[in-house]
Design a protein around this motif. Structure first.
Motif, PDB file in Angstrom:
ATOM      1  N   LEU A  62       3.985   2.004   1.280  1.00 47.43           N
ATOM      2  CA  LEU A  62       3.860   3.321   2.324  1.00 47.43           C
ATOM      3  C   LEU A  62       4.803   3.061   3.191  1.00 47.43           C
ATOM      4  O   LEU A  62       4.913   2.068   4.063  1.00 47.43           O
ATOM      5  CB  LEU A  62       2.139   3.294   2.744  1.00 47.43           C
ATOM      6  CG  LEU A  62       1.309   3.580   1.768  1.00 47.43           C
ATOM      7  CD1 LEU A  62      -0.232   3.979   2.371  1.00 47.43           C
ATOM      8  CD2 LEU A  62       1.589   4.701   1.017  1.00 47.43           C
ATOM      9  N   THR A  63       5.418   4.369   3.552  1.00 49.89           N
ATOM     10  CA  THR A  63       6.255   4.234   4.849  1.00 49.89           C
ATOM     11  C   THR A  63       5.286   4.363   6.007  1.00 49.89           C
ATOM     12  O   THR A  63       4.126   4.638   6.075  1.00 49.89           O
ATOM     13  CB  THR A  63       7.039   5.637   5.094  1.00 49.89           C
ATOM     14  OG1 THR A  63       6.397   6.829   4.857  1.00 49.89           O
ATOM     15  CG2 THR A  63       7.860   5.625   3.519  1.00 49.89           C
ATOM     16  N   PRO A  64       5.636   4.007   7.091  1.00 49.32           N
ATOM     17  CA  PRO A  64       4.961   4.069   8.522  1.00 49.32           C
ATOM     18  C   PRO A  64       4.220   5.301   8.573  1.00 49.32           C
ATOM     19  O   PRO A  64       3.165   5.552   8.944  1.00 49.32           O
ATOM     20  CB  PRO A  64       6.036   3.966   9.717  1.00 49.32           C
ATOM     21  CG  PRO A  64       6.939   2.944   9.029  1.00 49.32           C
ATOM     22  CD  PRO A  64       7.102   3.531   7.633  1.00 49.32           C
ATOM     23  N   GLU A  65       4.820   6.470   8.209  1.00 52.56           N
ATOM     24  CA  GLU A  65       4.310   7.966   8.499  1.00 52.56           C
ATOM     25  C   GLU A  65       3.237   8.178   7.291  1.00 52.56           C
ATOM     26  O   GLU A  65       2.052   8.387   7.692  1.00 52.56           O
ATOM     27  CB  GLU A  65       5.556   8.828   8.161  1.00 52.56           C
ATOM     28  CG  GLU A  65       6.312   9.019   9.325  1.00 52.56           C
ATOM     29  CD  GLU A  65       7.681   7.907   9.105  1.00 52.56           C
ATOM     30  OE1 GLU A  65       7.604   7.300   7.937  1.00 52.56           O
ATOM     31  OE2 GLU A  65       8.110   7.683  10.042  1.00 52.56           O
ATOM     32  N   GLN A  66       3.347   7.658   6.081  1.00 50.02           N
ATOM     33  CA  GLN A  66       2.262   7.754   4.941  1.00 50.02           C
ATOM     34  C   GLN A  66       1.151   6.920   5.434  1.00 50.02           C
ATOM     35  O   GLN A  66       0.041   7.202   5.166  1.00 50.02           O
ATOM     36  CB  GLN A  66       3.002   7.199   3.543  1.00 50.02           C
ATOM     37  CG  GLN A  66       3.953   8.501   2.982  1.00 50.02           C
ATOM     38  CD  GLN A  66       4.749   7.687   1.809  1.00 50.02           C
ATOM     39  OE1 GLN A  66       4.483   6.573   1.816  1.00 50.02           O
ATOM     40  NE2 GLN A  66       5.158   8.726   1.016  1.00 50.02           N
ATOM     41  N   GLU A  67       1.566   5.640   5.749  1.00 50.81           N
ATOM     42  CA  GLU A  67       0.532   4.667   6.201  1.00 50.81           C
ATOM     43  C   GLU A  67      -0.607   5.427   7.316  1.00 50.81           C
ATOM     44  O   GLU A  67      -1.828   5.393   7.279  1.00 50.81           O
ATOM     45  CB  GLU A  67       0.949   3.467   6.850  1.00 50.81           C
ATOM     46  CG  GLU A  67      -0.016   2.318   7.044  1.00 50.81           C
ATOM     47  CD  GLU A  67       0.549   0.941   7.329  1.00 50.81           C
ATOM     48  OE1 GLU A  67       0.485   0.548   8.485  1.00 50.81           O
ATOM     49  OE2 GLU A  67       1.382   0.672   6.439  1.00 50.81           O
ATOM     50  N   GLU A  68       0.149   6.018   8.342  1.00 47.76           N
ATOM     51  CA  GLU A  68      -0.692   6.944   9.375  1.00 47.76           C
ATOM     52  C   GLU A  68      -1.428   7.856   8.745  1.00 47.76           C
ATOM     53  O   GLU A  68      -2.657   8.264   9.339  1.00 47.76           O
ATOM     54  CB  GLU A  68       0.473   7.137  10.360  1.00 47.76           C
ATOM     55  CG  GLU A  68      -0.448   7.717  11.569  1.00 47.76           C
ATOM     56  CD  GLU A  68      -1.272   6.779  12.436  1.00 47.76           C
ATOM     57  OE1 GLU A  68      -2.524   7.199  12.963  1.00 47.76           O
ATOM     58  OE2 GLU A  68      -0.928   5.563  12.184  1.00 47.76           O
ATOM     59  N   GLU A  69      -1.030   8.741   7.920  1.00 51.76           N
ATOM     60  CA  GLU A  69      -1.674   9.635   7.283  1.00 51.76           C
ATOM     61  C   GLU A  69      -2.925   9.087   6.734  1.00 51.76           C
ATOM     62  O   GLU A  69      -4.028   9.720   6.797  1.00 51.76           O
ATOM     63  CB  GLU A  69      -0.895  10.412   6.102  1.00 51.76           C
ATOM     64  CG  GLU A  69       0.159  11.256   6.812  1.00 51.76           C
ATOM     65  CD  GLU A  69       1.118  11.827   5.671  1.00 51.76           C
ATOM     66  OE1 GLU A  69       1.557  13.260   5.818  1.00 51.76           O
ATOM     67  OE2 GLU A  69       1.262  11.493   4.589  1.00 51.76           O
ATOM     68  N   ILE A  70      -3.001   8.089   5.694  1.00 53.47           N
ATOM     69  CA  ILE A  70      -3.985   7.355   5.223  1.00 53.47           C
ATOM     70  C   ILE A  70      -5.101   7.161   6.090  1.00 53.47           C
ATOM     71  O   ILE A  70      -6.134   7.426   5.778  1.00 53.47           O
ATOM     72  CB  ILE A  70      -3.291   6.066   4.374  1.00 53.47           C
ATOM     73  CG1 ILE A  70      -2.589   6.729   3.238  1.00 53.47           C
ATOM     74  CG2 ILE A  70      -4.767   5.717   3.832  1.00 53.47           C
ATOM     75  CD1 ILE A  70      -3.192   7.682   2.123  1.00 53.47           C
ATOM     76  N   LYS A  71      -4.513   6.377   7.229  1.00 51.99           N
ATOM     77  CA  LYS A  71      -5.354   6.066   8.309  1.00 51.99           C
ATOM     78  C   LYS A  71      -6.280   7.169   8.982  1.00 51.99           C
ATOM     79  O   LYS A  71      -7.294   7.216   9.063  1.00 51.99           O
ATOM     80  CB  LYS A  71      -4.741   5.352   9.273  1.00 51.99           C
ATOM     81  CG  LYS A  71      -4.205   3.803   9.149  1.00 51.99           C
ATOM     82  CD  LYS A  71      -3.560   3.273  10.089  1.00 51.99           C
ATOM     83  CE  LYS A  71      -3.000   1.884   9.912  1.00 51.99           C
ATOM     84  NZ  LYS A  71      -2.220   1.387  11.096  1.00 51.99           N
ATOM     85  N   SER A  72      -5.548   8.360   8.849  1.00 53.68           N
ATOM     86  CA  SER A  72      -5.964   9.461   9.785  1.00 53.68           C
ATOM     87  C   SER A  72      -7.170   9.935   8.545  1.00 53.68           C
ATOM     88  O   SER A  72      -7.935  10.613   9.285  1.00 53.68           O
ATOM     89  CB  SER A  72      -4.881  10.497   9.888  1.00 53.68           C
ATOM     90  OG  SER A  72      -3.976   9.830  10.867  1.00 53.68           O
ATOM     91  N   LEU A  73      -7.017  10.085   7.621  1.00 57.51           N
ATOM     92  CA  LEU A  73      -7.762  10.731   6.531  1.00 57.51           C
ATOM     93  C   LEU A  73      -9.358   9.633   6.809  1.00 57.51           C
ATOM     94  O   LEU A  73     -10.347  10.392   6.566  1.00 57.51           O
ATOM     95  CB  LEU A  73      -7.381  10.377   4.909  1.00 57.51           C
ATOM     96  CG  LEU A  73      -6.222  11.589   4.597  1.00 57.51           C
ATOM     97  CD1 LEU A  73      -5.809  11.321   3.366  1.00 57.51           C
ATOM     98  CD2 LEU A  73      -6.884  12.904   4.653  1.00 57.51           C
ATOM     99  N   VAL A  74      -8.930   8.544   6.833  1.00 56.41           N
ATOM    100  CA  VAL A  74      -9.951   7.550   6.827  1.00 56.41           C
ATOM    101  C   VAL A  74     -11.031   7.888   8.154  1.00 56.41           C
ATOM    102  O   VAL A  74     -12.101   8.009   8.273  1.00 56.41           O
ATOM    103  CB  VAL A  74      -9.775   6.192   6.665  1.00 56.41           C
ATOM    104  CG1 VAL A  74     -10.975   5.258   6.992  1.00 56.41           C
ATOM    105  CG2 VAL A  74      -9.119   5.921   5.472  1.00 56.41           C
TER     106      VAL A  74
END
Length: 227
Positions: A62-74
């Motif tokens: 995951l790119t840093p941006e995608q990783e942050e999106e996944i974290k935000s969903l949780v």
């Protein structure tokens, strides 16, 4: 035919583990994750305790941006917090850093007063460390000579690191955040038996015979044959 799940939620004693499929598209993964988190959150109420979530990515990067999106969903769901994201994939930078930290760097020099020799991995020094000289390693330090100066092993926090010397007469030894100044009797005599320094179970640096490492640190070195 049963549809393959892109997101699997498993409960553990520590909280929840999200296993994310590493073969599907990121868009499909994100959509299913959002749907399942909403369904899970609907079962909780406002009085439910905070639940730690570990996210297993497998072979997905995951790119840093995608990783942050996944974290935000949780984090958007009630009572869920991201504890850790685990992936089998690392960046080139991280791989290069890991390579450096696992290298055995050899040097044939005398480290004189005021000089500092520092490496990211293990240090194998064929030579002496004179009083006022310093050797530093993120891994272990092996001095095939006189250690009369300062040695700092495991400087990034590796408490399993050791310092080994043919003649152990240091002015100071550090391992991770532990410090040990040599006793007076070490400074007054040459000790012609190879010795080692390590952190023991009581959180103190102990200087002992090299042979004890066979039992205390059986995997201490990648050198063929070990000690």
């Amino acid at each position: 035919m049963k549809k393959m799940q892109n997101v699997t939620i498993k409960g553990t004693k520590e909280g929840i583990v999200l296993h994310l499929n590493d073969q599907c598209s990121y868009h499909a993964l994100k959509a299913e994750l959002k749907h399942k988190l909403l369904a899970h959150s609907s079962l909780e109420d406002e009085e439910s305790p905070i639940i730690a979530v570990k996210i297993q990515l497998g072979n997905r990067y995951l790119t840093p941006e995608q990783e942050e999106e996944i974290k935000s969903l949780v984090r958007a769901q009630r009572n869920l917090v991201v504890d850790e994201i685990i992936s089998n994939v690392i960046t080139k930078e991280a791989a290069a850093k890991a390579k450096l930290e696992n290298e055995i760097v050899s040097a044939t020099v005398i480290v004189r007063s005021g000089q500092v020799l520092k490496v990211e991995g293990d240090l194998l020094l064929v030579g002496d460390v004179n009083p006022g000289g310093t050797v530093i390693a993120n891994g272990n330090i092996f001095v095939m000579g006189n250690l009369r100066g300062i040695a700092h092993a495991g400087y990034n926090g590796r408490r399993d690191a050791v310092v080994v010397a043919s003649n152990m007469v240091p002015s100071q030894i550090r391992i991770a955040d532990c410090l040990n100044r040599a006793p007076d009797h070490y400074a007054k005599q040459d000790r012609h038996e190879m010795e080692c320094a390590y952190i023991d179970s009581s959180n103190h640096i102990i200087i002992d015979r090299l042979q004890v490492l066979k039992h205390l640190r059986p995997n201490i070195t990648r050198l063929r044959g070990g000690f």
